[in-house]
Design an enzyme around this catalytic site. Structure first.
Site, PDB file in Angstrom:
ATOM      1  N   ASP A 127      89.266 -38.556-115.360  1.00 16.60           N
ATOM      2  CA  ASP A 127      88.293 -38.486-116.250  1.00 16.60           C
ATOM      3  C   ASP A 127      88.531 -37.858-117.581  1.00 16.60           C
ATOM      4  O   ASP A 127      87.487 -37.971-118.625  1.00 16.60           O
ATOM      5  CB  ASP A 127      87.106 -37.213-115.427  1.00 16.60           C
ATOM      6  N   LYS A 155      82.683 -48.024-108.465  1.00 14.11           N
ATOM      7  CA  LYS A 155      84.045 -47.502-108.718  1.00 14.11           C
ATOM      8  C   LYS A 155      84.973 -48.190-107.569  1.00 14.11           C
ATOM      9  O   LYS A 155      85.825 -48.682-107.801  1.00 14.11           O
ATOM     10  CB  LYS A 155      83.980 -46.295-108.856  1.00 14.11           C
ATOM     11  N   GLN A 186      82.483 -36.706-108.777  1.00  9.83           N
ATOM     12  CA  GLN A 186      81.466 -37.321-109.476  1.00  9.83           C
ATOM     13  C   GLN A 186      80.166 -35.943-109.837  1.00  9.83           C
ATOM     14  O   GLN A 186      80.197 -35.064-109.064  1.00  9.83           O
ATOM     15  CB  GLN A 186      80.733 -38.344-108.525  1.00  9.83           C
TER      16      GLN A 186
END
Ligand code: GUN
Length: 300
Positions: free
Chosen positions: A121, A54, A98
């Site tokens: 997200d 990422k 995460q």
């Protein structure tokens, strides 16, 4: 019939290059660039790889990357303090924590403490509610990537029968909402669905997100259907000479490719689109903060 292979890797490269152009335009017009922060708790090797990828791809498209690595035994309070700090940092437009988090941390509490505007997200309850009511939301990355590939292949999805196998908050439910917005007739199937093969055979679009290797068989697929395989499963390599595990999807690819009209492979299908969509969401978040129109990520 041999299915067309939907090349997610190539598609994600094109999307990233459009993101890079948009970021370059922003840099020229505003003198700043979007920033994406990732928080990783602990040292799960798979998560470390994700986070590294990422960060690398964020920098490659010209955005600013922020990385916070916390010890596995960090207190929930310290994590919430860090999220609060990131929420208030004007250089950061997207924040991803995460998952999975260690057991002593309440994941729902953590996700819902992220500013909904920075929730790239799309997991915050505000974004879930906005998406399901058809309002301007941050859309979860994997379903967004699937939608972009489907629109690219089909043009319009209107009137098609879509079956989503899997009802997770991360993929199944948001995927179903996105397909509904595209005027599909949507069925969500899951482990308790009766006669799953028959339900799948009704699908013009079949999205598999169950996390079970090679679960969906060729005989379950309607001839000519478009199959999107979200699964990433590591199995023992069928070739005993190869010790490295093999990556397979939720769909039995070898069987499916002779029935389906189009199919995403594993690896190289949905996977690469997820990070590309995370970058796209960060630019979208930046534009909303700055009062600019949302970028259009659907290729014309
Ligand atoms: N862990 C594995 N996939 C994801 C994802 O898409 N988002 C977050 N936050 N954690 C993950």
């Amino acid at each position: 019939m041999t299915a067309k292979i939907i090349d997610g890797k190539g598609f994600s490269q094109k999307l990233r290059s459009r993101i890079a152009s948009t970021v370059a335009e922003i840099r020229t017009s505003k003198g700043i660039v979007p920033g994406l922060a990732v928080i990783l708790v602990g040292q799960d090797p798979a998560s470390e790889v994700y986070v590294r990828n990422k960060a690398k791809q964020t920098s490659e498209v010209g955005m600013e990357s922020f990385k916070y690595i916390l010890d596995a035994d960090v207190s929930e309070e310290s994590l919430l303090d860090l999220i609060d700090e990131v929420n208030r940092n004007d250089s950061i437009h997207g924040l991803l924590v995460q998952l999975p988090l260690p057991d002593h941390i309440d994941s729902d509490l953590v996700i819902n403490s992220i500013s909904p505007q920075k929730d790239v997200d799309g997991f915050h309850i505000s974004n879930v509610g906005l998406l399901s009511t058809g309002q301007k939301a941050m859309v979860p990355c994997t379903p967004l990537g699937c939608k972009l590939m489907l629109l690219d292949y089909h043009g319009s999805l209107s009137g098609l029968n879509a079956v989503v196998v899997g009802r997770s908050n991360i993929v199944g439910k948001p995927m179903a909402n996105l397909l509904l917005q595209e005027n599909c007739t949507v069925t969500i199937a899951h482990s308790r669905t009766r006669d799953l093969p028959a339900v799948c055979r009704e699908a013009d679009i079949l999205v598999a997100a169950v996390g079970r290797p090679n679960f969906i068989k060729g005989s379950w697929i309607k001839p000519g259907a478009t199959v999107i395989d979200v699964g990433i499963n590591r199995i023992n390599n069928p070739d005993p000479a190869i010790s490295k595990p093999k990556l397979v999807g939720d769909v039995d690819f070898d069987e499916a490719k002779s029935v389906a009209g189009a199919i995403t492979p594993v690896p190289g299908g949905v996977g690469p689109m997820t990070i590309a969509c995370l970058l796209a969401n960060t630019v979208t978040s930046f534009c909303r903060t700055e009062g600019l129109p949302d970028p259009n990520w659907v290729e014309k």
